[in-house]
Design an enzyme around this catalytic site. Sequence first.
Site, PDB file in Angstrom:
ATOM      1  N   GLU A   1      27.520  40.977  44.497  1.00 52.57           N
ATOM      2  CA  GLU A   1      27.518  39.473  43.869  1.00 52.57           C
ATOM      3  C   GLU A   1      26.411  38.715  44.793  1.00 52.57           C
ATOM      4  O   GLU A   1      26.223  39.070  45.928  1.00 52.57           O
ATOM      5  CB  GLU A   1      28.819  38.948  44.190  1.00 52.57           C
ATOM      6  CG  GLU A   1      30.021  39.595  43.380  1.00 52.57           C
ATOM      7  CD  GLU A   1      31.256  38.710  43.701  1.00 52.57           C
ATOM      8  OE1 GLU A   1      31.420  37.605  43.174  1.00 52.57           O
ATOM      9  OE2 GLU A   1      31.839  38.750  44.833  1.00 52.57           O
TER      10      GLU A   1
ATOM     11  N   HIS B   1      39.686  45.003  41.510  1.00 54.53           N
ATOM     12  CA  HIS B   1      38.754  45.250  40.543  1.00 54.53           C
ATOM     13  C   HIS B   1      38.176  46.764  40.568  1.00 54.53           C
ATOM     14  O   HIS B   1      38.068  47.365  39.784  1.00 54.53           O
ATOM     15  CB  HIS B   1      37.753  44.379  40.694  1.00 54.53           C
ATOM     16  CG  HIS B   1      37.901  43.035  40.442  1.00 54.53           C
ATOM     17  ND1 HIS B   1      39.018  42.477  39.644  1.00 54.53           N
ATOM     18  CD2 HIS B   1      37.475  41.831  41.035  1.00 54.53           C
ATOM     19  CE1 HIS B   1      39.108  41.007  40.151  1.00 54.53           C
ATOM     20  NE2 HIS B   1      38.280  40.773  40.674  1.00 54.53           N
TER      21      HIS B   1
ATOM     22  N   LYS C   1      37.001  42.804  30.478  1.00 57.66           N
ATOM     23  CA  LYS C   1      35.552  42.759  30.332  1.00 57.66           C
ATOM     24  C   LYS C   1      35.080  44.019  29.324  1.00 57.66           C
ATOM     25  O   LYS C   1      35.827  44.904  29.473  1.00 57.66           O
ATOM     26  CB  LYS C   1      34.843  43.049  31.502  1.00 57.66           C
ATOM     27  CG  LYS C   1      34.749  41.816  32.563  1.00 57.66           C
ATOM     28  CD  LYS C   1      33.786  42.266  33.795  1.00 57.66           C
ATOM     29  CE  LYS C   1      34.103  41.189  34.905  1.00 57.66           C
ATOM     30  NZ  LYS C   1      33.156  40.061  34.807  1.00 57.66           N
TER      31      LYS C   1
ATOM     32  N   LYS D   1      29.420  40.235  49.171  1.00 57.19           N
ATOM     33  CA  LYS D   1      28.920  38.893  48.751  1.00 57.19           C
ATOM     34  C   LYS D   1      27.498  38.630  49.116  1.00 57.19           C
ATOM     35  O   LYS D   1      27.208  39.303  50.197  1.00 57.19           O
ATOM     36  CB  LYS D   1      29.925  37.632  48.925  1.00 57.19           C
ATOM     37  CG  LYS D   1      31.192  37.884  48.400  1.00 57.19           C
ATOM     38  CD  LYS D   1      31.792  36.531  48.013  1.00 57.19           C
ATOM     39  CE  LYS D   1      33.093  36.746  47.193  1.00 57.19           C
ATOM     40  NZ  LYS D   1      33.063  36.730  45.819  1.00 57.19           N
TER      41      LYS D   1
ATOM     42  N   HIS E   1      41.136  40.485  35.664  1.00 52.88           N
ATOM     43  CA  HIS E   1      40.199  40.028  34.999  1.00 52.88           C
ATOM     44  C   HIS E   1      39.125  41.020  34.605  1.00 52.88           C
ATOM     45  O   HIS E   1      38.474  41.076  33.511  1.00 52.88           O
ATOM     46  CB  HIS E   1      39.544  38.727  35.374  1.00 52.88           C
ATOM     47  CG  HIS E   1      38.521  38.518  36.083  1.00 52.88           C
ATOM     48  ND1 HIS E   1      38.395  38.461  37.524  1.00 52.88           N
ATOM     49  CD2 HIS E   1      36.906  38.752  35.688  1.00 52.88           C
ATOM     50  CE1 HIS E   1      37.211  38.375  38.072  1.00 52.88           C
ATOM     51  NE2 HIS E   1      36.319  38.339  37.082  1.00 52.88           N
TER      52      HIS E   1
HETATM   53  C1  BG6 Z   1      37.506  37.521  41.574  1.00 53.32           C
HETATM   54  C2  BG6 Z   1      37.137  37.590  43.161  1.00 53.32           C
HETATM   55  O1  BG6 Z   1      38.559  38.320  41.447  1.00 53.32           O
HETATM   56  O2  BG6 Z   1      36.331  38.060  41.032  1.00 53.32           O
HETATM   57  C3  BG6 Z   1      35.755  36.490  43.298  1.00 53.32           C
HETATM   58  O3  BG6 Z   1      38.312  36.607  43.788  1.00 53.32           O
HETATM   59  C4  BG6 Z   1      34.746  37.307  42.746  1.00 53.32           C
HETATM   60  O4  BG6 Z   1      35.630  36.660  45.007  1.00 53.32           O
HETATM   61  C5  BG6 Z   1      35.125  37.610  41.138  1.00 53.32           C
HETATM   62  O5  BG6 Z   1      33.272  36.689  42.919  1.00 53.32           O
HETATM   63  C6  BG6 Z   1      34.054  38.427  40.568  1.00 53.32           C
HETATM   64  O6  BG6 Z   1      34.082  38.323  39.403  1.00 53.32           O
HETATM   65  P1  BG6 Z   1      32.879  38.523  38.271  1.00 53.32           P
HETATM   66  O7  BG6 Z   1      33.440  38.588  36.762  1.00 53.32           O
HETATM   67  O8  BG6 Z   1      31.837  37.547  38.318  1.00 53.32           O
HETATM   68  O9  BG6 Z   1      32.293  39.938  38.400  1.00 53.32           O
END
Ligand code: BG6
Length: 483
Positions: free
Chosen positions: A207, A231, A173, A327, A169
Amino acid sequence: MHDTLLLFGATGDLAQRYLFPSLLRLQGDGLLPEDFRVRALALSPHDTEKFRGILRERFASLPHYSPTAEQVEQFLARVDYRSVDMRTPASVAEAVGDLVDRRCVSYLSIPPGLYISTCKAPAWLGGALKAPNRLMLEKPIGADLDSAREINATIGGLIDEDRIFRIDHYLGKAAVQNLLALRFGNTLLEAVWNRTYIDSVNILVSETEGVDGRNSYYARSGALRDMVQSHILQLLCLVAMEPPASLAADRIRDEKVKVLRALRPFSASEAKRHSVRGRYIAGTIDGDAVQAYTPPDDSDVETFVGVTAHIDNWRWAGVPFHLVTGKRMAERSTVVTVTLKPVSHWLFERPDGAHHAAPNRLTFRLQPQEDIELGLMSSLGRPGMGHAGTAAAGTGTVLGNRPEPPHRLRTPVPGRAARQPRPVRAQRRGRGRSAWIDSVVDGWKRGDAPLQYYPAGTWGPREAAAYLPAQFDAVGHPVGRGG
Ligand code: BG6
């Protein structure tokens, strides 16, 4: 047009936090087909009414969107729920059997260990995977190189490759896509984008969220597989790849694969020397006390990783890429920092008395606010200047900014998801993303890399200071921007 979404893993973090809110927005923007419906599938023994109640509650507190009650009810009317045991093909067949004649997109937002059994369900073989239906797989695809290959080989035998969509994902962005535009649309950057001028690159994804509610998945993946493998390596590819011949999906992926193949695998001793693994203990975030992470079954899993990657090719030889994610850190932040080498001979006095050059630094902040900042040396009036009124290097120059946009590629239904990662079977044996991650894990195991603990609400363990961009302090807070 596809009109049915079979959403496996509907009660999971990704579906609840991102997929359902995105579908609701698509409806608000008039982008869902009139007869579009969602079959929500998960193990929990809910019925449709109970599940709609869960979504209603979730939609009442969305961060960037306030739908009306009518919009919410219209959306919920499209959703029904079935409890399913994805380890059992018969259970899957029963849960989706009535829909296989529709044009389905099956979205597997489930642990990779369930991909094969879910896809093998007889109903799917007869219907849900036939053309023009599509299959979407959420990362991580497998737990290591071998399991990734097995998943890709098995699923590849059930559905054509061009109807499989592997989702990361981050690639959806807008700020991440913008990295491509910045790199390849600006002579200024491209001219210095190599080992001659660049000293180091830091990629930080911090995060404030914890592991909450995802214990069983997270205990098997940890921060390395959850965030770095997907990512962060995608961000690294965008920073490091050669210019593609065009923006066609395959041309971009070809260039990314070359970067991944050039990642230098770790030996056991190197993995220990060039990485830090951490786990949060109790602490405070935004004034609220948060608990330590306690994984089930004494799992040794990490919630923080700092690791230095090297790309063995002409452009990047000798340039360290420091990758950091964690995290429950001090703030939510996704930042790519490119530090340039200092000028060869420094003429100016610095206010702190140092007589050496401070480097230019280019900061791409992707989350929560999107902005670009270039730290430049300038002699334009700055109070307290030393010799000849020369300003300290590193004056922060914001080149442009915009607030974090909504996740705009969370559109799992129509259209080709051009920015997918490439399937792992295209990787040459021994080199590539999974192989590199496996070399880190292997090194950790053989080199006995211990977990370092950090209080929630900080920038990670003390031992991780070297992996953070220079404007961060490992334990406390950022120490100023651009400087
Ligand atoms: C997900 C992870 O792919 O991405 C999560 O599994 C993480 O652990 C998340 O919190 C973070 O995505 P974003 O878009 O909030 O930065």
